[in-house]
Write a protein that holds these residues in place. Structure first.
Motif: not given
Length: 538
Positions: A306-317
């Motif tokens: 969950n933490t990993m995906i949330v962080n990745a979503m913040k950096d998504a294009d």
């Protein structure tokens, strides 16, 4: 005596010897020996049986053990590979406890390696080593015991151990690494990835690449770390080993019946829906907990992912944002997916979707002629987890979104407007620059009202296209028609704007196809300010 439910039991020997309920996955060993891949990585969500299966393989192959009793009557012992039992020097390590700080991760890895050297200490001390090997062996022991030693000082500790074991037993070594990506994930989440990535990669590369002392190696984790190469990756899209992680329908049915439960549609909708290759499986952790508690609720919480995906979503294009909104709106998405590379090493939309799938948040249901996968949320349990992701994406709390949804179910306009206004007060003004911003906020309600309403967004209804319709699935709940108006001029009358939105619903007959009790809601917005008109149509 009735068998116990093996919740949290990840050691194969403990499971068998203590009479826990056992689902035989031992033919996975046969498949590995048939495929004969030098290095294999299996990516699966947390709590899908990875550690138990790796423990099972270690018990089967380990030359220092006598495992015939704990494999008695298992499927592997009915094959031509029964004679392989306890015939190979085996290295089995797990990085599941590699958590939190850089120091803790380094300490965990060093302890795992030191435990292996201690496990084989009798054999190593009786081995006739040359002068160089004796010196290197002592040096590795000293570095492993030194609490201040970095990983850079022990990058060949595992590969050196395979050479020593090969020399002693005159047999190639089997290597099993459970949760191999855990240190990489934790380092990324806690912002020290660059500090240990090279050393971690070096440890694994020297062990796995061009190591002629290796018979075969199996790694398990959530996803592939791009820098660890020279391996065959078996993802959630692949058929290989698909039936060995998670419970099949027959396995689930037998388990539930043993514990006096029925495999019905409610259980299926809650815990089924995962597709691994051509196999459809149930979440094993959730099924075991349901068998224990006899309560249908969410048991699977994937905090790390969950933490990993949330962080990745913040950096998504922006392409991800568009596709994510389409997924929430339609309940499925057809897109390109890359499941063989980690998002934080290749920050692209297709690798982020791969992370969603490998972490268990989405599942593949089809593949089209354009090499695109159709991906969906697998079941109602994951919907509950998905809500937190949507809340994070919208920069609001799950609690406020839940209040917003519940006020609709209770038909309380004042509570609804208050919750909506509270939500609008949270994010930046710049997040609300058009009608589409509010539109996405309301699409999030699709997850919260999944069991009671079917969402219809931008559909042709009456004489035009609606913003959002929530069509009731049960007579006890009304349907909802929402229309949004937005003004950039702070001097505009928001009450009039809300009335204009309501009048558009009436004029265009957006509610015409809906039967039964229907609530028509018009909104007038300016940044964080909102006015609402709420009219009930019986």
């Amino acid at each position: 005596m009735n068998k116990a439910i093996p919740i949290g039991i990840v050691d194969y020997r403990e499971l068998i010897q203590n009479n826990y309920y056992f689902i035989d996955k031992s033919l996975m060993i046969k498949d590995f020996l048939n495929y004969r891949s030098k290095v294999t990585l299996i990516t699966r969500p947390r709590r899908f049986g990875k550690t138990l299966n790796m423990s099972m393989m270690a018990e089967f192959f380990d030359i220092k053990k006598d495992s015939k009793d704990i494999f008695k009557n298992t499927n592997i012992m009915k094959t031509e590979y029964a004679s392989y039992i306890n015939q190979y020097p085996t290295i089995f390590i797990t990085f599941k406890d590699a958590n939190n700080t850089k120091e803790n991760i380094i300490s965990c890895i060093k302890k795992q390696i030191l435990d292996l050297y201690d496990y084989y200490v009798t054999e190593l001390n009786s081995l006739n080593m040359n002068e160089f090997d004796v010196h290197h062996y002592k040096n590795i022991q000293r570095e492993l015991h030194d609490k201040t030693t970095s990983l850079s000082k022990i990058t060949d500790a595992l590969s050196f151990l395979t050479r020593l074991l090969h020399n002693y037993y005159n047999k190639n070594v089997i290597v099993l690494i459970d949760d191999y990506d855990k240190p990489f994930i934790k380092a990324h989440i806690n912002d020290f990835y660059k500090d240990i990535c090279a050393d971690l990669n070096s440890i694994l590369s020297t062990l796995l690449k061009d190591n002629h002392h290796l018979y075969f190696a199996v790694l398990s984790g959530i996803h592939k770390v791009d820098k660890v190469n020279n391996l065959i990756t078996c993802t959630m899209a692949d058929d290989q080993y698909s039936q060995y992680f998670g419970f099949t329908k027959d396995e689930t049915k037998q388990l539930l019946e043993y514990f006096s439960l029925e495999l019905n549609d409610e259980v299926k909708n809650m815990y089924d829906g995962y597709h691994i290759g051509n196999s459809e499986v149930y979440n094993p952790w959730s099924i075991l907990n349901y068998a224990s508690n006899h309560k249908l609720k969410a048991y699977w919480v994937n905090t790390s992912a969950n933490t990993m995906i949330v962080n990745a979503m913040k950096d998504a294009d922006i392409s991800f944002n568009d596709e994510f909104e389409s997924l929430i709106e339609n309940g499925y998405l057809e897109t390109n997916v890359n499941m063989e590379t980690s998002f934080y090493e290749q920050s692209e939309t297709d690798t982020l979707w791969g992370l969603f799938i490998n972490a268990g948040y989405l599942t593949i249901t089809d593949e089209n002629e354009y090499d695109e996968y159709r991906i969906e949320i697998p079941n109602n349990e994951v919907v509950k987890e998905f809500k937190s992701l949507v809340a994070s994406y919208l920069k609001v709390s799950s609690r406020l979104l839940s209040k917003l949804a519940n006020s609709l179910l209770k038909e309380k306009p004042n509570e609804f407007l208050k919750a909506y206004q509270d939500i609008l007060l949270i994010p930046s003004y710049y997040d609300y620059e058009s009608e589409n911003s509010y539109h996405m906020l309301f699409l999030s309600l699709c997850l919260y009202l999944q069991g009671t309403h079917e969402p219809l967004s931008n559909r042709e209804m009456g004489y035009g296209r609606t913003d959002i319709v929530l069509q009731s699935k049960a007579p006890r709940y009304p349907s909802y028609v929402f229309e949004f108006k937005y003004s950039k001029d702070e001097k505009d009358n928001l009450d009039k704007l809300a009335d204009d939105a309501y009048q558009q619903i009436i004029r265009e007959k957006y509610d015409a196809p809906l039967e039964g009790r229907t609530i028509l809601v018009g909104f007038g917005h300016h940044l964080k300010k909102v006015a609402m008109k709420w009219i009930v149509r019986e």
